[in-house]
Design a protein around this motif. Structure first.
Motif, PDB file in Angstrom:
ATOM      1  N   ARG A 163       3.831  16.173  -0.913  1.00  0.00           N
ATOM      2  CA  ARG A 163       3.595  17.537  -0.465  1.00  0.00           C
ATOM      3  C   ARG A 163       2.760  17.589   0.820  1.00  0.00           C
ATOM      4  NH1 ARG A 163       5.512  21.174  -4.090  1.00  0.00           N
ATOM      5  NH2 ARG A 163       5.785  20.486  -6.248  1.00  0.00           N
ATOM      6  N   ALA A 164       3.366  17.077   1.907  1.00  0.00           N
ATOM      7  CA  ALA A 164       2.814  17.213   3.256  1.00  0.00           C
ATOM      8  C   ALA A 164       1.545  16.400   3.490  1.00  0.00           C
ATOM      9  CB  ALA A 164       2.581  18.678   3.612  1.00  0.00           C
ATOM     10  N   SER A 165       1.169  15.529   2.568  1.00  0.00           N
ATOM     11  CA  SER A 165       0.024  14.659   2.814  1.00  0.00           C
ATOM     12  C   SER A 165       0.346  13.682   3.937  1.00  0.00           C
ATOM     13  CB  SER A 165      -0.358  13.911   1.545  1.00  0.00           C
ATOM     14  OG  SER A 165      -0.803  14.799   0.542  1.00  0.00           O
ATOM     15  N   THR A 166      -0.690  13.247   4.647  1.00  0.00           N
ATOM     16  CA  THR A 166      -0.459  12.301   5.746  1.00  0.00           C
ATOM     17  C   THR A 166      -1.770  11.653   6.154  1.00  0.00           C
ATOM     18  OG1 THR A 166       0.852  12.028   7.768  1.00  0.00           O
ATOM     19  CG2 THR A 166      -0.755  13.853   7.727  1.00  0.00           C
ATOM     20  N   ASP A 167      -1.653  10.607   6.991  1.00  0.00           N
ATOM     21  CA  ASP A 167      -2.803   9.839   7.471  1.00  0.00           C
ATOM     22  C   ASP A 167      -3.572   9.235   6.296  1.00  0.00           C
ATOM     23  OD1 ASP A 167      -2.063  10.454  10.060  1.00  0.00           O
ATOM     24  OD2 ASP A 167      -3.374  12.205  10.166  1.00  0.00           O
ATOM     25  N   ARG A 197       5.358  14.214   8.452  1.00  0.00           N
ATOM     26  CA  ARG A 197       4.118  13.877   7.747  1.00  0.00           C
ATOM     27  C   ARG A 197       4.414  12.674   6.842  1.00  0.00           C
ATOM     28  NH1 ARG A 197       0.524  17.759   8.890  1.00  0.00           N
ATOM     29  NH2 ARG A 197      -0.883  17.312   7.165  1.00  0.00           N
ATOM     30  N   LEU A 198       3.667  12.479   5.782  1.00  0.00           N
ATOM     31  CA  LEU A 198       3.831  11.333   4.879  1.00  0.00           C
ATOM     32  C   LEU A 198       3.739  10.009   5.639  1.00  0.00           C
ATOM     33  CD1 LEU A 198       6.658  12.584   2.467  1.00  0.00           C
ATOM     34  CD2 LEU A 198       4.188  12.731   2.155  1.00  0.00           C
ATOM     35  N   ASN A 199       2.833   9.934   6.613  1.00  0.00           N
ATOM     36  CA  ASN A 199       2.575   8.678   7.331  1.00  0.00           C
ATOM     37  C   ASN A 199       1.499   7.911   6.585  1.00  0.00           C
ATOM     38  OD1 ASN A 199       2.910  10.717  10.192  1.00  0.00           O
ATOM     39  ND2 ASN A 199       4.405   9.177   9.580  1.00  0.00           N
ATOM     40  N   VAL A 200       1.887   6.783   5.992  1.00  0.00           N
ATOM     41  CA  VAL A 200       1.010   6.017   5.116  1.00  0.00           C
ATOM     42  C   VAL A 200       1.109   4.542   5.475  1.00  0.00           C
ATOM     43  CG1 VAL A 200       0.460   5.422   2.721  1.00  0.00           C
ATOM     44  CG2 VAL A 200       1.316   7.712   3.262  1.00  0.00           C
ATOM     45  N   THR A 201      -0.024   3.855   5.427  1.00  0.00           N
ATOM     46  CA  THR A 201      -0.085   2.402   5.567  1.00  0.00           C
ATOM     47  C   THR A 201      -0.403   1.786   4.211  1.00  0.00           C
ATOM     48  OG1 THR A 201      -0.935   2.618   7.832  1.00  0.00           O
ATOM     49  CG2 THR A 201      -1.224   0.492   6.740  1.00  0.00           C
ATOM     50  N   TYR A 202       0.434   0.846   3.773  1.00  0.00           N
ATOM     51  CA  TYR A 202       0.190   0.060   2.559  1.00  0.00           C
ATOM     52  C   TYR A 202      -0.033  -1.387   2.994  1.00  0.00           C
ATOM     53  CZ  TYR A 202       2.566   3.992   0.139  1.00  0.00           C
ATOM     54  OH  TYR A 202       2.960   5.225  -0.339  1.00  0.00           O
ATOM     55  N   HIS A 203      -1.228  -1.907   2.790  1.00  0.00           N
ATOM     56  CA  HIS A 203      -1.446  -3.301   3.189  1.00  0.00           C
ATOM     57  C   HIS A 203      -2.357  -4.037   2.202  1.00  0.00           C
ATOM     58  CE1 HIS A 203      -5.622  -3.318   4.882  1.00  0.00           C
ATOM     59  NE2 HIS A 203      -5.385  -2.075   5.225  1.00  0.00           N
ATOM     60  N   HIS A 204      -2.063  -5.305   2.012  1.00  0.00           N
ATOM     61  CA  HIS A 204      -2.840  -6.219   1.168  1.00  0.00           C
ATOM     62  C   HIS A 204      -2.976  -5.733  -0.275  1.00  0.00           C
ATOM     63  CE1 HIS A 204      -4.036  -7.579   5.252  1.00  0.00           C
ATOM     64  NE2 HIS A 204      -4.015  -8.770   4.672  1.00  0.00           N
ATOM     65  N   ASN A 205      -1.921  -5.100  -0.784  1.00  0.00           N
ATOM     66  CA  ASN A 205      -1.886  -4.726  -2.199  1.00  0.00           C
ATOM     67  C   ASN A 205      -1.162  -5.794  -3.005  1.00  0.00           C
ATOM     68  OD1 ASN A 205      -2.979  -1.847  -1.981  1.00  0.00           O
ATOM     69  ND2 ASN A 205      -1.285  -1.822  -0.504  1.00  0.00           N
ATOM     70  N   TRP A 206      -1.537  -5.922  -4.270  1.00  0.00           N
ATOM     71  CA  TRP A 206      -0.921  -6.883  -5.186  1.00  0.00           C
ATOM     72  C   TRP A 206      -0.114  -6.093  -6.210  1.00  0.00           C
ATOM     73  CZ3 TRP A 206      -4.243 -10.750  -8.567  1.00  0.00           C
ATOM     74  CH2 TRP A 206      -3.373 -11.577  -9.304  1.00  0.00           C
ATOM     75  N   PHE A 207       1.227  -6.148  -6.046  1.00  0.00           N
ATOM     76  CA  PHE A 207       2.157  -5.502  -6.959  1.00  0.00           C
ATOM     77  C   PHE A 207       2.545  -6.549  -8.011  1.00  0.00           C
ATOM     78  CE2 PHE A 207       2.993  -3.280  -2.818  1.00  0.00           C
ATOM     79  CZ  PHE A 207       2.342  -2.102  -3.162  1.00  0.00           C
TER      80      PHE A 207
END
Length: 319
Positions: A163-167, A197-207
């Motif tokens: 819902r329009a979240s970003t950064d 919008r919905l610009n997200v960085t995913y880094h160094h996560n353990w799935f």
């Protein structure tokens, strides 16, 4: 590459004993002492401008009533979670908050956090377990950093952003015993709010043995997925749908038959650009289309080193 551990200077406060499960800072009752921001390190990526509750008082909470009141209070505040907070329903988090677990004991159990209509929120060093909904839901919110948490056994998503979240930056988290893990964009019909919008960085996560949505993306372009470790992922890793653009870069995929693909279920395809990933006993993934340029500087770790880096540094207790 590990994050820096620099801290920001903060206003002077003194932490005194409180009541009702909360310990508050009250400089009027004693000589002031210099305090520092509770958040450890600084975010990189789309959430880089997030400072959370820096400049606000420090409170320590140990029960649900105190936590709910502090998390949804007005103005900047830094909240230390001591022990387990048992929630019956999702607790709202308002703007300018840092919420951080004390040592390795800070836990949110039974339900989760709703970061709603908020700006500038940091969630760090907490275990989210057994939620009757999501572990964390982010909606209509900007400048959010979710870092070094554990997520396990949510009823719905571990971490949903919509819902329009970003950064937003999602970094150094450990997720396990989760099916619908991380959703980005909740509905195919929400383009009017979500495009741009919905610009997200995913880094160094353990799935870690999770099943799907790592993440599942709608509309966001670019979305940056780099230096994550995917281990024994059941259904799929990353899905790009509904004209999203995802850069899948320098990740380590192990025992993951479907690392990434275009489209998912009834959702139409997006785009994936995949580069410099490392595969062990895994499929090669499906990429195609173009992705907007990443607008920030960064230095990814070599993909072949990501497993050891992430398993040694992700999750609670590693800040």
């Amino acid at each position: 590459m590990r994050r820096t551990s620099a801290r920001f200077a903060l206003a002077t406060v003194v932490v005194l004993g409180g009541v009702g499960g909360v310990t508050t800072a009250n400089a009027a009752d004693s000589e002031p002492a210099q305090a520092e921001t509770l958040a450890v390190g600084t975010p990189t990526g789309f959430g880089a401008d997030t400072t959370g509750g820096a400049g606000g008082d420090v409170v320590t909470v140990s029960d649900a009533d105190a936590f709910i009141e502090a998390a949804d209070s007005d103005g900047p505040l830094q909240i230390q979670v001591q022990g387990t907070i048992e929630l019956d329903d999702m607790a709202r988090v308002s703007s300018d908050k840092t919420i951080i677990g004390v040592g390795s004991s800070g836990r949110i159990d039974g339900s989760g956090l709703n970061i709603a209509d908020a700006d500038n929120v940091i969630i760090q060093n907490l275990t989210f377990s057994n939620s009757n909904d999501d572990g964390i839901n982010v909606q209509y919110s900007t400048n959010v950093w979710i870092d070094h948490n554990d997520f396990t056994n949510p009823n719905d998503g571990a971490l949903d952003i919509k819902r329009a979240s970003t950064d937003v930056t999602v970094s150094w988290n450990h997720t396990y015993d989760s099916d619908k893990n991380m959703l980005l964009g909740h509905d195919d019909g929400n383009a009017s709010e979500d495009v741009g919008r919905l610009n997200v960085t995913y880094h160094h996560n353990w799935f870690d043995g999770v099943n799907q949505r790592n993440p599942r993306v709608r509309f966001g372009d670019p979305v940056h997925v780099y230096n994550n470790y995917y281990d024994n992922v059941g259904s799929y890793g990353v899905a790009s749908t509904e004209d999203a653009g995802v850069l899948v870069e320098a990740n380590f995929f192990e025992n993951t038959e479907d690392p990434f693909h275009l489209g998912e279920a009834d959702s139409g395809p997006g785009s994936i650009v995949a580069r410099d990933n490392h595969f062990v006993n895994s499929g090669s993934g499906e990429a195609g289309g173009s992705v907007a340029s990443i607008p920030y500087g960064y230095s990814p770790d070599n993909a072949s080193s990501v497993k050891s880096i992430v398993t040694g540094g992700a999750g609670v207790g590693n800040i």
